[in-house]
Motif scaffolding. Structure first.
Motif, short mmCIF file in Angstrom:
data_model
loop_
_atom_site.label_atom_id
_atom_site.label_comp_id
_atom_site.label_asym_id
_atom_site.label_seq_id
_atom_site.Cartn_x
_atom_site.Cartn_y
_atom_site.Cartn_z
N ALA A 61 -10.89 -12.40 16.97
CA ALA A 61 -10.09 -13.19 16.02
C ALA A 61 -9.35 -12.24 15.10
O ALA A 61 -9.83 -11.14 14.78
CB ALA A 61 -10.98 -14.14 15.22
N ILE A 62 -8.17 -12.66 14.67
CA ILE A 62 -7.35 -11.90 13.73
C ILE A 62 -7.22 -12.70 12.44
O ILE A 62 -6.99 -13.91 12.44
CB ILE A 62 -5.95 -11.62 14.31
N PHE A 63 -7.39 -12.00 11.32
CA PHE A 63 -7.25 -12.62 10.00
C PHE A 63 -6.10 -11.94 9.25
O PHE A 63 -6.10 -10.72 9.09
CB PHE A 63 -8.54 -12.45 9.18
N LYS A 64 -5.14 -12.74 8.82
CA LYS A 64 -4.03 -12.26 8.01
C LYS A 64 -4.24 -12.72 6.57
O LYS A 64 -4.48 -13.91 6.33
CB LYS A 64 -2.70 -12.80 8.53
N VAL A 65 -4.16 -11.80 5.61
CA VAL A 65 -4.38 -12.12 4.21
C VAL A 65 -3.08 -11.93 3.43
O VAL A 65 -2.49 -10.84 3.45
CB VAL A 65 -5.49 -11.23 3.60
N GLN A 66 -2.66 -12.98 2.75
CA GLN A 66 -1.45 -12.93 1.93
C GLN A 66 -1.86 -13.02 0.47
O GLN A 66 -2.60 -13.93 0.07
CB GLN A 66 -0.51 -14.09 2.28
N ASN A 67 -1.38 -12.09 -0.34
CA ASN A 67 -1.68 -12.12 -1.77
C ASN A 67 -0.77 -13.15 -2.44
O ASN A 67 0.44 -12.97 -2.49
CB ASN A 67 -1.45 -10.74 -2.40
N ILE A 68 -1.36 -14.21 -2.95
CA ILE A 68 -0.59 -15.30 -3.54
C ILE A 68 -0.37 -15.11 -5.03
O ILE A 68 0.74 -15.25 -5.53
CB ILE A 68 -1.29 -16.65 -3.29
N LYS A 69 -1.43 -14.79 -5.75
CA LYS A 69 -1.34 -14.61 -7.20
C LYS A 69 -2.37 -13.57 -7.63
O LYS A 69 -3.57 -13.72 -7.39
CB LYS A 69 -1.60 -15.92 -7.92
N LEU A 70 -1.90 -12.47 -8.21
CA LEU A 70 -2.78 -11.42 -8.70
C LEU A 70 -2.78 -11.48 -10.22
O LEU A 70 -1.75 -11.27 -10.86
CB LEU A 70 -2.31 -10.05 -8.21
N GLY A 71 -3.93 -11.80 -10.79
CA GLY A 71 -4.02 -11.97 -12.24
C GLY A 71 -5.10 -11.12 -12.86
O GLY A 71 -5.90 -10.47 -12.17
N ARG A 72 -5.14 -11.13 -14.17
CA ARG A 72 -6.12 -10.32 -14.91
C ARG A 72 -7.52 -10.89 -14.75
O ARG A 72 -8.49 -10.15 -14.59
CB ARG A 72 -5.73 -10.28 -16.39
#
Length: 317
Positions: free
Chosen positions: A97-108
């Motif tokens: 299986a392949i997992f793709k990770v997209q950064n949606i919101k990077l917060g403090r």
């Protein structure tokens, strides 16, 4: 020898946002042999399809996200998943299986990523996951005095280890364990006095190989419970059933020790079963009886033969 949780959820990072895993058949629902209960159904089985348990797939996603936040997003210093929402679009299968990770919101304080799992070019599972750092969280805390009703029986874990607790007993093998292989990866302990209601179940769990539960195990633990719907079906005219998960939510309240814990207690309850669709509410507690996680599921009630059939070309469930 069955594949351990650590090996079954091993992740390889391919690049900054891509990860791979190999789904093990030891953590599946389905069997290479036709289980005896299929004699109850008139539908002919044309093939066998091993479907990884939804909680196992959730654990893989938790491991992917943990790896992502300790590599690509290590500067965020947010190693702990506090909330997760998973949608199961299509049946998964044993194998790569392949997992793709997209950064949606990077917060403090929190960060959110979108995870997409695919096999053989099919997108099968999607998830939104929120991470934080529970070791450095600050803010108000209040005791709501919430308690389960009815309360589960008390337990002596030292006696439970020997299956000598006066209130709990070990089930050596769950019904149709050869078909529901994932259930064999844990040992279930149920109340000797019986469950509090047909729609409710209490249990203490430990891994059958005595390895500890870790933070990435929570998704699997939240999906391990007796099939309470069997309390309602007419054996002569209904079923046997397969219970595919449509979606699963996880709300994590506490970080388990780094070395993990051997025991976790679970309360699961159904509220309504209608038109082949059911709900599940799950509470997970640690050995100190502290609430670790909450989970809610939406699932289907389908004929078991659908689990065993070959995948359709249109990729439908």
């Amino acid at each position: 020898m069955p594949t351990s949780w650590a090996k079954a959820t091993a992740i390889e990072q391919l690049d900054a946002q891509t990860y791979s895993a190999n789904l093990s058949d030891d953590w599946c629902i389905g069997s290479g042999k036709r289980p005896p209960f299929l004699l109850l159904t008139p539908r002919r089985i044309n093939g066998i399809h091993l479907v990884p348990n939804g909680g196992y797939v959730t654990g893989l996603i938790l491991q992917v996200v943990y790896t992502h936040f300790n590599t690509t997003l290590s500067a965020q210093y947010q190693p702990h998943t506090i909330a997760l929402h998973v949608e199961f679009l299509r049946r998964t299968q044993v194998g790569p299986a392949i997992f793709k990770v997209q950064n949606i919101k990077l917060g403090r304080q929190t960060s959110i990523v979108h995870v997409r799992m695919s096999q053989d070019g099919r997108e099968e599972v999607v998830a939104y996951v929120t991470n934080s750092n529970m070791d450095t969280e600050t803010g108000v805390s209040f005791d709501t005095e919430y308690a389960l009703n009815p309360q589960p029986p008390t337990v002596d874990l030292a006696k439970l280890e020997k299956d000598e607790d006066e209130n709990w007993f070990s089930t050596k093998k769950m019904p149709f364990a050869e078909f529901r292989k994932a259930t064999s990866r844990v040992t279930f302990h149920f109340p000797r006095s019986g469950q509090p209601a047909p729609s409710m179940a209490d249990e203490w769990l430990c891994h059958s190989d005595d390895t500890p539960f870790t933070q990435t195990s929570l998704g699997f633990v939240a999906d391990m419970f007796p099939q309470m719907i069997e309390n309602y079906r007419d054996n002569k005219t209904q079923g046997p059933f397969w219970y595919p998960t449509l979606l699963l939510n996880l709300d994590v309240k506490k970080v388990l020790p780094r070395e993990g814990v051997k025991w976790l207690r679970v309360r699961v309850q159904m509220k309504k079963i209608v038109n082949g669709r059911l709900d599940l509410e799950v509470h997970v507690y640690d050995p100190e009886e502290d609430l670790v996680a909450l989970s809610n599921h939406v699932g289907f009630v389908a004929d078991a033969s659908r689990n065993l059939k070959e995948r359709r070309k249109d990729n439908k469930l």
